[in-house]
Design an enzyme around this catalytic site. Structure first.
Site, PDB file in Angstrom:
ATOM      1  N   SER A 179      -7.005   4.518   9.283  1.00 14.18           N
ATOM      2  CA  SER A 179      -7.774   4.430   8.040  1.00 14.18           C
ATOM      3  C   SER A 179      -7.124   3.404   7.098  1.00 14.18           C
ATOM      4  O   SER A 179      -7.786   2.494   6.589  1.00 14.18           O
ATOM      5  CB  SER A 179      -7.812   5.819   7.391  1.00 14.18           C
ATOM      6  OG  SER A 179      -8.186   5.750   6.048  1.00 14.18           O
TER       7      SER A 179
ATOM      8  N   HIS B 123       0.842  -1.201   0.000  1.00 14.30           N
ATOM      9  CA  HIS B 123       0.000   0.000   0.000  1.00 14.30           C
ATOM     10  C   HIS B 123       0.874   1.246   0.000  1.00 14.30           C
ATOM     11  O   HIS B 123       1.871   1.307   0.706  1.00 14.30           O
ATOM     12  CB  HIS B 123      -0.906  -0.003   1.246  1.00 14.30           C
ATOM     13  CG  HIS B 123      -1.894   1.114   1.245  1.00 14.30           C
ATOM     14  ND1 HIS B 123      -3.122   1.006   0.638  1.00 14.30           N
ATOM     15  CD2 HIS B 123      -1.831   2.375   1.736  1.00 14.30           C
ATOM     16  CE1 HIS B 123      -3.778   2.149   0.768  1.00 14.30           C
ATOM     17  NE2 HIS B 123      -3.014   3.004   1.433  1.00 14.30           N
TER      18      HIS B 123
ATOM     19  N   LYS C 186      -8.328  -1.087   6.517  1.00 20.13           N
ATOM     20  CA  LYS C 186      -8.622  -1.725   5.224  1.00 20.13           C
ATOM     21  C   LYS C 186      -7.655  -2.862   4.947  1.00 20.13           C
ATOM     22  O   LYS C 186      -8.028  -3.915   4.436  1.00 20.13           O
ATOM     23  CB  LYS C 186      -8.560  -0.677   4.102  1.00 20.13           C
ATOM     24  CG  LYS C 186      -9.716   0.307   4.173  1.00 20.13           C
ATOM     25  CD  LYS C 186      -9.584   1.424   3.174  1.00 20.13           C
ATOM     26  CE  LYS C 186      -8.585   2.465   3.604  1.00 20.13           C
ATOM     27  NZ  LYS C 186      -8.700   3.771   3.043  1.00 20.13           N
TER      28      LYS C 186
ATOM     29  N   ASP D 294     -14.570   3.414   7.868  1.00 15.91           N
ATOM     30  CA  ASP D 294     -13.501   4.265   7.336  1.00 15.91           C
ATOM     31  C   ASP D 294     -14.020   5.104   6.175  1.00 15.91           C
ATOM     32  O   ASP D 294     -13.682   6.275   6.046  1.00 15.91           O
ATOM     33  CB  ASP D 294     -12.302   3.426   6.885  1.00 15.91           C
ATOM     34  CG  ASP D 294     -11.293   4.283   6.141  1.00 15.91           C
ATOM     35  OD1 ASP D 294     -10.762   5.220   6.763  1.00 15.91           O
ATOM     36  OD2 ASP D 294     -11.083   4.073   4.933  1.00 15.91           O
TER      37      ASP D 294
ATOM     38  N   ARG E 199     -13.769  13.514   7.305  1.00 17.02           N
ATOM     39  CA  ARG E 199     -12.456  14.137   7.493  1.00 17.02           C
ATOM     40  C   ARG E 199     -12.148  15.077   6.334  1.00 17.02           C
ATOM     41  O   ARG E 199     -11.564  16.142   6.508  1.00 17.02           O
ATOM     42  CB  ARG E 199     -11.369  13.058   7.589  1.00 17.02           C
ATOM     43  CG  ARG E 199     -11.385  12.320   8.915  1.00 17.02           C
ATOM     44  CD  ARG E 199     -10.540  11.057   8.832  1.00 17.02           C
ATOM     45  NE  ARG E 199      -9.156  11.313   8.518  1.00 17.02           N
ATOM     46  CZ  ARG E 199      -8.351  10.438   7.913  1.00 17.02           C
ATOM     47  NH1 ARG E 199      -8.792   9.225   7.594  1.00 17.02           N
ATOM     48  NH2 ARG E 199      -7.100  10.740   7.662  1.00 17.02           N
TER      49      ARG E 199
HETATM   50  N1  URA Z   1      -5.220   6.887   2.499  1.00 16.57           N
HETATM   51  C1  URA Z   1      -6.225   6.336   3.231  1.00 16.57           C
HETATM   52  O1  URA Z   1      -6.760   5.286   2.891  1.00 16.57           O
HETATM   53  N2  URA Z   1      -6.604   6.981   4.358  1.00 16.57           N
HETATM   54  C2  URA Z   1      -6.041   8.125   4.775  1.00 16.57           C
HETATM   55  O2  URA Z   1      -6.424   8.646   5.806  1.00 16.57           O
HETATM   56  C3  URA Z   1      -5.005   8.689   4.007  1.00 16.57           C
HETATM   57  C4  URA Z   1      -4.612   8.038   2.862  1.00 16.57           C
END
Ligand code: URA
Length: 436
Positions: A183, A82, A187, A161, A168
């Site tokens: 966040s 990621h 995932k 999220d 946010r």
């Molecule tokens: N990517 C995400 O999935 N969440 C964040 O808060 C910032 C970048």
């Protein structure tokens, strides 16, 4: 429990308990907490922070707010990668088929671009017919048969999220470290891979512009992954200028295809090697001293590009484009960005280049915006190059002449040219393992 009391508690810098965090996330996901109370909580967190335990509890509560994918039907150690997001970041397109070609199952969930950063799904959709809307069975079957599948975020994977991120985004609370870490990691944990390697970007095009912040974020995410029982590490990489030469969806896909064929830009390949080595080492498929060599051999033997073509086909895409990149949609106008003076390229503001690409139609300001895959920027000169006045710095690819002209003007401003050569920035700034 009352949300008012939890907001009051956080406002006074007190730690929330696991039960309180679980209750808050559960109520919010069910739609039983008004956005104004959650917004107040986000702002309280923004200023007062969350400690390590609270960050872990928030991550787990968000992970458990929806489905967790059971990947036990996939044989072998499953890996995921990621990136915290950047400009010209096509690493997933290159790294995923390499890792798969080396026999490690890559079960990856990717996102779309938003704002100045690009997204892997938008890039893959440059192949006509390609889809990331895979059902769970198809996803698992593809990983089992060709060792690689990339899916989009399903509606019910960490839904808390998704809702929280939207809030946010409009309450100026995105750039808080614990909120970013929870966040991303909620995932990643919901997806169920055994190995998670994170590319944490730092510099002008990244969320974490300062190295010290990027390092703290990397440590936080590695610690969450490790505590949740996943082998996790993070590589902190430079995002002070765009990565590689291409910015824009099909231009980046073509650059990725070139990289998989052995002709990748040096900075891109450095990141591919660093992240790839981490995945191979954590999966037990290589040792520190032979990991990079394995990746290089996989490319020179043609296995990497072959795997990429197999993967595009398996997800419904026209794989003939892999070997005939001239088939990708071309922009109508190719416009030169000329150097305004002689000197060294001291800086290229990644964020500005990303914004130029977005303005051309290559990115989204709002989620509903439709992407134009053919537009973008190709940088001929990067940091450290010496240029003559009027020499070509970059090309802008546009479908709208006036937008193209505006892009050329903005691109000139995104370059800083001066008489002194800039200090060489390292691409790989640090590698963070657990317990560091
Ligand atoms: N990517 C995400 O999935 N969440 C964040 O808060 C910032 C970048």
């Amino acid at each position: 429990m009352r949300m008012y009391d939890l907001i009051e508690k956080k406002k006074n810098k007190k730690a929330l308990s696991a039960k309180e965090i679980q209750w808050m996330i559960h109520q919010f996901t069910k739609g039983e907490l008004p956005d104004y109370q959650m917004s107040a909580m986000l702002m309280a967190i923004y200023f007062q922070g969350l400690n390590e335990q609270e960050t872990l509890d928030l991550t787990l509560a968000m992970r458990d707010s929806g489905d967790c994918l059971d990947l036990s039907g996939i044989t072998g150690i499953k890996a995921d990668k990621h990136s915290t997001g950047g400009v010209g970041d096509k690493i997933s397109l290159i790294l995923s088929p390499i890792i798969a070609a080396l026999g490690i199952p890559m079960a990856k969930m990717s996102g779309r671009g938003l704002g100045h950063t690009g997204g892997t799904i938008d890039k893959l959709e440059c192949f006509p017919g390609f889809t990331t809307a895979l059902g769970k069975e198809q996803f698992i079957q593809n990983v089992n048969t060709i060792k690689l599948a990339i899916a989009g975020q399903t509606a019910n994977l960490a839904p808390a999220d998704k809702k929280l991120y939207a809030l946010r985004d409009v309450t100026a609370t995105v750039d808080q470290m614990s909120l970013i870490a929870s966040s991303i990691m909620s995932k990643k944990l919901a997806l169920g891979s055994d190995v998670i390697v994170l590319d944490v970007k730092t510099g002008s095009g990244a969320f974490m512009q300062q190295f010290s912040d990027a390092k703290a974020l990397a440590k936080m995410m590695v610690s969450i992954g490790t505590m949740a029982g996943r082998k996790t590490s993070a590589v902190i990489t430079d995002m002070d200028q765009p990565l590689g030469n291409a910015v824009g969806n099909s231009l980046e896909v073509i650059e990725a295809i070139n990289a998989l064929s052995g002709n990748g830009p040096a900075d891109v390949m450095e990141v591919v090697y660093a992240l790839g080595a981490e995945i191979l080492i954590l999966s037990g498929a290589a040792k520190k001293d032979d990991a990079v060599e394995k990746i290089k051999t996989c490319i020179t033997d043609g296995l990497a590009i072959q795997k990429f073509s197999e993967f595009i086909k398996a997800q419904g895409g026209d794989a003939s484009f892999v070997f005939h990149t001239e088939k990708f949609l071309q922009a109508k106008y190719k416009m030169k960005v000329a150097a305004p003076k002689e000197g060294f390229v001291q800086k290229i503001c990644a964020k500005e280049v990303g914004s130029v690409c977005m303005m051309l139609g290559g990115g989204r300001e709002k989620k509903e915006d439709v992407i134009d895959p053919s537009v973008g920027i190709y940088l001929l000169k990067k940091r450290g190059s010496f240029v003559q006045k009027e020499e070509t710095l970059a090309y802008v690819f546009a479908n709208d002449k006036s937008k193209g002209e505006a892009a050329v003007r903005d691109m000139i401003h995104s370059y800083t040219i001066g008489k002194d050569a800039p200090e060489q920035e390292q691409m790989i700034k640090a590698v963070i393992h657990s317990a560091q």
